[in-house]
Write a protein that holds these residues in place. Structure first.
Motif, PDB file in Angstrom:
ATOM      1  N   PRO A  22       0.883  -1.160   0.008  1.00 53.71           N
ATOM      2  CA  PRO A  22       0.097   0.029  -0.096  1.00 53.71           C
ATOM      3  C   PRO A  22       0.810   1.299  -0.017  1.00 53.71           C
ATOM      4  CG  PRO A  22      -0.842  -1.490   1.579  1.00 53.71           C
ATOM      5  CD  PRO A  22       0.469  -2.139   0.892  1.00 53.71           C
ATOM      6  N   PHE A  23       1.940   1.213   0.742  1.00 56.05           N
ATOM      7  CA  PHE A  23       2.778   2.389   0.762  1.00 56.05           C
ATOM      8  C   PHE A  23       3.279   2.916  -0.553  1.00 56.05           C
ATOM      9  CE2 PHE A  23       6.951   4.573   1.497  1.00 56.05           C
ATOM     10  CZ  PHE A  23       6.701   5.575   2.224  1.00 56.05           C
ATOM     11  N   GLY A  24       3.806   1.832  -1.455  1.00 50.13           N
ATOM     12  CA  GLY A  24       4.067   2.389  -3.000  1.00 50.13           C
ATOM     13  C   GLY A  24       2.845   2.681  -3.716  1.00 50.13           C
ATOM     14  N   PHE A  25       1.594   2.014  -3.642  1.00 55.55           N
ATOM     15  CA  PHE A  25       0.627   2.658  -4.379  1.00 55.55           C
ATOM     16  C   PHE A  25       0.318   3.711  -3.954  1.00 55.55           C
ATOM     17  CE2 PHE A  25      -0.305  -1.738  -5.066  1.00 55.55           C
ATOM     18  CZ  PHE A  25      -0.621  -1.577  -6.459  1.00 55.55           C
ATOM     19  N   PHE A  26       0.400   4.279  -2.609  1.00 56.70           N
ATOM     20  CA  PHE A  26       0.140   5.743  -2.212  1.00 56.70           C
ATOM     21  C   PHE A  26       0.878   6.796  -2.537  1.00 56.70           C
ATOM     22  CE2 PHE A  26      -2.570   3.302   1.285  1.00 56.70           C
ATOM     23  CZ  PHE A  26      -3.894   3.429   0.650  1.00 56.70           C
ATOM     24  N   VAL A  27       2.347   6.376  -2.463  1.00 53.88           N
ATOM     25  CA  VAL A  27       3.414   7.131  -2.933  1.00 53.88           C
ATOM     26  C   VAL A  27       3.240   7.553  -4.507  1.00 53.88           C
ATOM     27  CG1 VAL A  27       5.731   7.366  -3.401  1.00 53.88           C
ATOM     28  CG2 VAL A  27       5.061   6.761  -1.477  1.00 53.88           C
ATOM     29  N   ALA A  28       2.691   6.212  -5.229  1.00 53.55           N
ATOM     30  CA  ALA A  28       2.581   6.861  -6.667  1.00 53.55           C
ATOM     31  C   ALA A  28       1.337   7.675  -6.895  1.00 53.55           C
ATOM     32  CB  ALA A  28       2.236   5.362  -7.244  1.00 53.55           C
ATOM     33  N   ALA A  29       0.171   7.419  -6.033  1.00 51.23           N
ATOM     34  CA  ALA A  29      -0.806   8.209  -6.104  1.00 51.23           C
ATOM     35  C   ALA A  29      -0.544   9.810  -5.716  1.00 51.23           C
ATOM     36  CB  ALA A  29      -2.039   7.998  -4.953  1.00 51.23           C
ATOM     37  N   LEU A  30       0.422  10.173  -4.962  1.00 54.70           N
ATOM     38  CA  LEU A  30       0.879  11.219  -4.522  1.00 54.70           C
ATOM     39  C   LEU A  30       1.613  11.985  -5.653  1.00 54.70           C
ATOM     40  CD1 LEU A  30       1.272  13.631  -2.599  1.00 54.70           C
ATOM     41  CD2 LEU A  30       3.112  12.434  -1.564  1.00 54.70           C
ATOM     42  N   ILE A  31       2.358  11.019  -6.203  1.00 58.00           N
ATOM     43  CA  ILE A  31       3.117  11.653  -7.357  1.00 58.00           C
ATOM     44  C   ILE A  31       2.286  11.897  -8.669  1.00 58.00           C
ATOM     45  CG2 ILE A  31       4.767  10.804  -9.123  1.00 58.00           C
ATOM     46  CD1 ILE A  31       6.315   9.304  -7.022  1.00 58.00           C
ATOM     47  N   THR A 121      -1.515  10.739   3.907  1.00 61.66           N
ATOM     48  CA  THR A 121      -1.523   9.247   4.070  1.00 61.66           C
ATOM     49  C   THR A 121       0.104   8.772   3.849  1.00 61.66           C
ATOM     50  OG1 THR A 121      -3.544   9.351   2.976  1.00 61.66           O
ATOM     51  CG2 THR A 121      -2.331   7.278   2.814  1.00 61.66           C
ATOM     52  N   VAL A 122       0.687   9.280   2.883  1.00 69.06           N
ATOM     53  CA  VAL A 122       2.091   8.774   2.691  1.00 69.06           C
ATOM     54  C   VAL A 122       2.946   9.172   4.086  1.00 69.06           C
ATOM     55  CG1 VAL A 122       4.453   9.328   1.512  1.00 69.06           C
ATOM     56  CG2 VAL A 122       2.195   8.710   0.262  1.00 69.06           C
ATOM     57  N   ILE A 123       2.654  10.316   4.595  1.00 66.74           N
ATOM     58  CA  ILE A 123       3.672  10.657   5.696  1.00 66.74           C
ATOM     59  C   ILE A 123       3.184   9.883   6.964  1.00 66.74           C
ATOM     60  CG2 ILE A 123       3.846  12.415   7.610  1.00 66.74           C
ATOM     61  CD1 ILE A 123       3.236  14.612   5.309  1.00 66.74           C
ATOM     62  N   LEU A 124       1.889   9.537   7.050  1.00 69.74           N
ATOM     63  CA  LEU A 124       1.593   8.515   8.251  1.00 69.74           C
ATOM     64  C   LEU A 124       2.097   7.160   7.922  1.00 69.74           C
ATOM     65  CD1 LEU A 124      -2.149   9.747   8.701  1.00 69.74           C
ATOM     66  CD2 LEU A 124      -0.131   9.888  10.495  1.00 69.74           C
ATOM     67  N   LEU A 125       2.089   6.572   6.961  1.00 68.76           N
ATOM     68  CA  LEU A 125       2.643   5.324   6.628  1.00 68.76           C
ATOM     69  C   LEU A 125       4.188   5.446   6.763  1.00 68.76           C
ATOM     70  CD1 LEU A 125       0.536   4.193   3.721  1.00 68.76           C
ATOM     71  CD2 LEU A 125       0.655   3.447   5.827  1.00 68.76           C
ATOM     72  N   ALA A 126       4.779   6.488   6.257  1.00 68.12           N
ATOM     73  CA  ALA A 126       6.166   6.715   6.509  1.00 68.12           C
ATOM     74  C   ALA A 126       6.470   6.496   7.866  1.00 68.12           C
ATOM     75  CB  ALA A 126       6.604   7.726   5.751  1.00 68.12           C
ATOM     76  N   VAL A 127       5.914   7.647   8.547  1.00 65.93           N
ATOM     77  CA  VAL A 127       6.275   7.419  10.089  1.00 65.93           C
ATOM     78  C   VAL A 127       6.097   6.290  10.807  1.00 65.93           C
ATOM     79  CG1 VAL A 127       5.622   8.677  12.264  1.00 65.93           C
ATOM     80  CG2 VAL A 127       5.678   9.977  10.257  1.00 65.93           C
ATOM     81  N   GLY A 128       5.124   5.423  10.265  1.00 64.58           N
ATOM     82  CA  GLY A 128       4.978   3.983  10.902  1.00 64.58           C
ATOM     83  C   GLY A 128       6.120   3.112  10.629  1.00 64.58           C
ATOM     84  N   HIS A 129       6.291   3.244   9.198  1.00 62.15           N
ATOM     85  CA  HIS A 129       7.657   2.344   8.768  1.00 62.15           C
ATOM     86  C   HIS A 129       8.753   2.692   9.672  1.00 62.15           C
ATOM     87  CE1 HIS A 129       5.598   0.122   6.005  1.00 62.15           C
ATOM     88  NE2 HIS A 129       5.261   1.096   5.177  1.00 62.15           N
ATOM     89  N   VAL A 130       9.141   4.052   9.740  1.00 63.13           N
ATOM     90  CA  VAL A 130      10.404   4.297  10.542  1.00 63.13           C
ATOM     91  C   VAL A 130      10.317   3.972  12.073  1.00 63.13           C
ATOM     92  CG1 VAL A 130      11.335   6.503  11.319  1.00 63.13           C
ATOM     93  CG2 VAL A 130      10.763   6.593   8.982  1.00 63.13           C
ATOM     94  N   VAL A 131       9.119   4.312  12.636  1.00 63.25           N
ATOM     95  CA  VAL A 131       8.962   3.662  13.887  1.00 63.25           C
ATOM     96  C   VAL A 131       9.274   2.195  14.281  1.00 63.25           C
ATOM     97  CG1 VAL A 131       7.221   3.129  15.739  1.00 63.25           C
ATOM     98  CG2 VAL A 131       7.258   5.467  14.725  1.00 63.25           C
ATOM     99  N   MET A 132       8.752   1.512  13.304  1.00 62.06           N
ATOM    100  CA  MET A 132       9.122  -0.016  13.347  1.00 62.06           C
ATOM    101  C   MET A 132      10.412  -0.319  12.697  1.00 62.06           C
ATOM    102  SD  MET A 132       6.449  -1.295  14.456  1.00 62.06           S
ATOM    103  CE  MET A 132       6.917  -3.160  14.298  1.00 62.06           C
ATOM    104  N   ALA A 133      11.232   0.630  11.885  1.00 65.18           N
ATOM    105  CA  ALA A 133      12.515   0.237  11.633  1.00 65.18           C
ATOM    106  C   ALA A 133      13.454   0.627  12.920  1.00 65.18           C
ATOM    107  CB  ALA A 133      12.940   1.015  10.363  1.00 65.18           C
ATOM    108  N   VAL A 134      13.151   1.359  13.500  1.00 63.30           N
ATOM    109  CA  VAL A 134      13.858   1.943  14.687  1.00 63.30           C
ATOM    110  C   VAL A 134      13.668   0.890  15.790  1.00 63.30           C
ATOM    111  CG1 VAL A 134      13.927   3.712  16.408  1.00 63.30           C
ATOM    112  CG2 VAL A 134      13.886   4.349  14.092  1.00 63.30           C
ATOM    113  N   HIS A 135      12.489   0.433  16.084  1.00 60.87           N
ATOM    114  CA  HIS A 135      12.239  -0.458  16.805  1.00 60.87           C
ATOM    115  C   HIS A 135      13.190  -1.827  16.726  1.00 60.87           C
ATOM    116  CE1 HIS A 135      10.005  -2.790  19.814  1.00 60.87           C
ATOM    117  NE2 HIS A 135       9.715  -3.939  18.801  1.00 60.87           N
TER     118      HIS A 135
END
Length: 145
Positions: A22-31, A121-135
């Protein structure tokens, strides 16, 4: 004998395969939305609308898996980062649902609301991915220490 709670291997596989899509689809939609703002070619708006729909369809399955893992079956071993990631992804899905309705409008009526919702949408998903990566990074460092 009391066994420790664990997560299903199949659920982890499904989640791991579908969660990044979904992150890829939403980034593409933003572009596509940004290109639409710059060119006013309706094709980009319609493409963004379809990308949002596909992103939403693919976002639902990992969220149900995550819901079961974080809040139902493994709630005793769920960490705060898992819960924060769940809420960020859920908020992103809500923003994407509103964005899908905005993108159902005709032509330039999508601007600027659609662009802002796509960015949110993209920012929220990106922050979620960053939180999990840091964790996960912190957990690996802790286990190696």
């Amino acid at each position: 004998m009391n066994t420790a709670p664990h997560r299903s291997v199949l659920a982890n596989v499904v989640y791991g395969l579908l969660n990044p899509l979904p992150f890829g689809f939403f980034v593409a939609a933003l572009i596509f939305d940004i290109i639409y703002v710059r060119t006013a070619v309706v094709l980009w708006n319609k493409g963004a609308a379809w990308l949002i729909v596909f992103g939403l369809l693919l976002a639902v399955i990992p969220r149900f898996v995550n819901l079961a893992q974080v809040w139902i079956t493994s709630r005793r071993i769920a960490r705060p980062a898992d819960k924060l990631d769940f809420w960020l992804n859920l908020l992103a899905i809500v923003a994407a649902i509103f964005n899908a309705f905005v993108h159902s409008r005709d032509a330039y009526a999508v601007v600027p609301t659609g662009v802002w919702l796509s960015a949110c949408t993209v920012i929220l998903l990106a922050v979620g991915h960053v939180v999990m990566a840091v964790h996960h990074s912190a957990a690996k460092e802790f286990s190696h220490a």
